[in-house]
Design a protein around this motif. Structure first.
Motif, mmCIF file in Angstrom:
data_model
loop_
_atom_site.group_PDB
_atom_site.id
_atom_site.type_symbol
_atom_site.label_atom_id
_atom_site.label_comp_id
_atom_site.label_asym_id
_atom_site.label_seq_id
_atom_site.Cartn_x
_atom_site.Cartn_y
_atom_site.Cartn_z
ATOM 1 N N ARG A 111 48.022 36.912 39.599
ATOM 2 C CA ARG A 111 46.782 36.670 38.865
ATOM 3 C C ARG A 111 46.094 35.400 39.349
ATOM 4 O O ARG A 111 44.856 35.334 39.388
ATOM 5 C CB ARG A 111 47.081 36.575 37.371
ATOM 6 N N GLY A 112 46.885 34.397 39.708
ATOM 7 C CA GLY A 112 46.291 33.188 40.271
ATOM 8 C C GLY A 112 45.612 33.449 41.606
ATOM 9 O O GLY A 112 44.522 32.941 41.883
ATOM 10 N N GLN A 114 44.373 36.310 42.552
ATOM 11 C CA GLN A 114 43.160 37.072 42.274
ATOM 12 C C GLN A 114 42.029 36.153 41.792
ATOM 13 O O GLN A 114 40.871 36.319 42.183
ATOM 14 C CB GLN A 114 43.441 38.137 41.215
ATOM 15 N N GLN A 115 42.365 35.189 40.946
ATOM 16 C CA GLN A 115 41.352 34.252 40.467
ATOM 17 C C GLN A 115 40.753 33.464 41.627
ATOM 18 O O GLN A 115 39.537 33.242 41.687
ATOM 19 C CB GLN A 115 41.973 33.296 39.444
ATOM 20 N N ASP A 118 38.383 35.788 43.507
ATOM 21 C CA ASP A 118 37.138 36.014 42.773
ATOM 22 C C ASP A 118 36.224 34.794 42.837
ATOM 23 O O ASP A 118 34.994 34.923 42.712
ATOM 24 C CB ASP A 118 37.441 36.348 41.310
ATOM 25 N N ALA A 119 36.797 33.604 43.024
ATOM 26 C CA ALA A 119 35.988 32.382 43.082
ATOM 27 C C ALA A 119 35.056 32.367 44.287
ATOM 28 O O ALA A 119 34.064 31.630 44.300
ATOM 29 C CB ALA A 119 36.894 31.155 43.104
ATOM 30 N N LYS A 179 42.753 42.161 43.508
ATOM 31 C CA LYS A 179 42.836 42.829 42.206
ATOM 32 C C LYS A 179 43.869 43.944 42.230
ATOM 33 O O LYS A 179 44.673 44.087 41.301
ATOM 34 C CB LYS A 179 41.461 43.390 41.835
ATOM 35 N N THR A 182 47.279 42.510 42.172
ATOM 36 C CA THR A 182 47.642 42.053 40.827
ATOM 37 C C THR A 182 48.085 43.232 39.973
ATOM 38 O O THR A 182 49.077 43.148 39.234
ATOM 39 C CB THR A 182 46.453 41.342 40.174
#
Length: 504
Positions: A111-112, A114-115, A118-119, A179, A182
């Motif tokens: 999840r990190g 993916q974040q 997305d940034a 994504k 994840t």
């Protein structure tokens, strides 16, 4: 002034066209269109699955279709066994098992990532304040070589921003791959969770099975002790020879040794269960209790629904989706990339007037290099990356289809186990009844002097073997039931109804 105005209009028009082109190309993915693969392998029904109408009349009263209680949440499959101790252990394992915690940590890592991916859809903005002192040489200022320029201190405070438009979908495909990975980690977490739950149940039922075996062995030891006492008295009275007493003592020693073997195995499984519950084996003990009959039937449902319930299949499919997005990233490397940068702030030779309006400064465009980068030659690097991405997708596709085949096989194996165990159960019960009667008759005939003690020994041995086989069969039934639930993905409310079968 008129010519300057015309030039400015032309520049504004070209800038507008450029921005429009950037907006048009932003998010334009080059990845192949992805859809969940049609495996084409799912049969209409499981071969080994049988409905209640196919059961023998004597089996219907002994077996029932598993139906969870109304308050059971999805995934709490172990509650169909109606064992409060097992329910407690399962909850402890979900809260404390270290393998499960490690899987949860891996999910947080995904999840990190993916974040972070997305940034890239947003600009990077940074700020800073600093000073520098410098002196230019005379030569750099077109002056004589022996003359140095004045030394000066320059103070600067500014905000900087950079942004990469998503030309040809490089950013969006990277985010899509992150994504999918994840989601793959989430499925892997559920797979580890199901494995821990099943391991707890299997070790628990094995302990109960060994408790039943221990009870049988304890009865056997007690019977052997009574026989030794009885035969010793008859030998002392001169009714029999010493050979019968010696044989009885030998059987008693063997029974005690077998009882200790069961105890040794029980200790090992108790230690395994302790680790699953995140407890030191020295601090955990489970009270002995014989295994109760597990008389529930778990329908296999429809094979197509298995593709939705099994977390390992979901993980394999998400891995394939991530590989598909990586192909788009590799393709985007063939096309131009654009980097928009800028900075604005204040610059002054004196700290006291740094933030005055007259000291403002700005920069649009890259400080070094170019804004638009067009690949020309790389010695085949992009070709290699694209070939690798496509090959990874092909590998993941093959793994997915193989995982589906393995899932179908595991369900068929477990259904076959339970189907045959159902048939064995009645046969074994008949064998235990017959062996028990034979042992009674042989002891009566020996007491009346009609048969030798070897006949009693043989009858007792047969009874012991049939009782132990019955206990092991009950344990195998419980273990196979757990294994079938594991093979079905552990879900209950997603198994569709079939003819003659209640919905789980």
């Amino acid at each position: 002034m008129k010519s300057f105005s015309n030039l400015r209009s032309i520049l504004d028009l070209r800038l507008g066209h450029t921005l429009a082109m950037v907006a048009l190309l932003s998010g334009c993915s080059l990845a192949p269109t992805y859809s969940k693969p049609d495996v084409g392998l799912a049969p209409a029904a499981f071969k080994e699955d049988i409905s209640t109408r196919e059961m023998a009349p004597g089996e219907i009263g002994q077996w029932k279709i598993a139906a969870p209680s109304e308050d059971m949440r999805r995934g709490e499959w172990w509650k169909v066994f109606a064992d409060s101790t097992l329910n407690e252990y399962e909850q402890i394992a979900l809260d404390a098992n270290q393998n499960l915690k490690a899987a949860a940590a891996r999910l947080k890592q995904s999840r990190g990532i993916q974040q972070a991916a997305d940034a890239a859809f947003f600009p990077d903005v940074d700020g800073g304040v600093g000073a520098k002192r410098q002196q230019f040489s005379g030569a750099s200022q077109f002056d004589s070589d022996d003359k140095n320029g004045p030394a000066q201190t320059l103070w600067r405070a500014q905000l900087g921003a950079s942004y990469e438009p998503d030309l040809f979908g490089r950013v969006s495909d990277t985010a899509e791959a992150a994504k999918a990975e994840t989601q793959q980690s989430e499925a892997i977490f559920r797979s580890v969770q199901l494995a821990v739950q099943a391991d707890v149940a299997q070790n628990y039922f094995m302990l109960r099975q060994l408790d039943s075996e221990s009870a049988v062995m304890a009865d056997t030891v007690s019977l052997r002790e009574q026989q030794v006492t009885f035969l010793q008295r008859r030998f002392d009275e001169g009714d029999i020879s010493e050979l019968d007493v010696v044989r009885a003592r030998s059987l008693l020693a063997i029974a005690r040794s077998d009882e200790m073997s069961v105890q040794r195995r029980r200790a090992t499984y108790e230690h395994k269960l302790a680790v699953l519950l995140d407890k030191a084996p020295s601090t955990f003990a489970m009270s002995p209790k014989p295994l109760e009959e597990v008389a529930i039937r778990i329908p296999g449902g429809l094979p197509s629904s298995l593709l939705e319930r099994r977390p390992d299949i979901a993980a394999a499919e998400r891995q394939m989706a991530a590989a598909n997005a990586r192909i788009g990233v590799a393709r985007a490397a063939y096309f131009p990339s654009l980097s928009l940068t800028g900075a604005a702030g204040f610059e002054s030779a004196s700290l006291s007037n740094l933030f005055q309006w007259s000291t403002r400064t700005f920069l649009l465009g890259p400080l070094n290099g170019t804004a638009l980068s067009i690949p020309i030659f790389d010695g085949g690097k992009r070709d290699g990356n694209l070939a690798n991405a496509r090959a990874v997708y092909e590998e993941d596709s093959a793994k997915y289809k193989q995982q589906v085949l393995v899932a179908f096989r595991e369900v068929e194996d477990r259904l076959a186990d339970l189907r045959i165990i159902e048939q064995q159960t009645q046969t074994q019960n008949a064998a235990i009844s017959a062996s028990s009667r034979a042992a009674e008759l042989s002891r009566e005939q020996y007491d009346n002097g009609m048969v030798a003690y070897l006949d009693v020994i043989d009858s007792d041995r047969t009874l012991l073997q049939t009782r132990l086989s019955g206990v092991k069969l009950s344990g195998a039934r419980a273990a196979s039931t757990v294994n079938l639930i594991r093979a079905l993905g552990g879900g209950w409310d997603e198994i569709p109804e079939t003819a003659g079968m209640k919905k789980l």
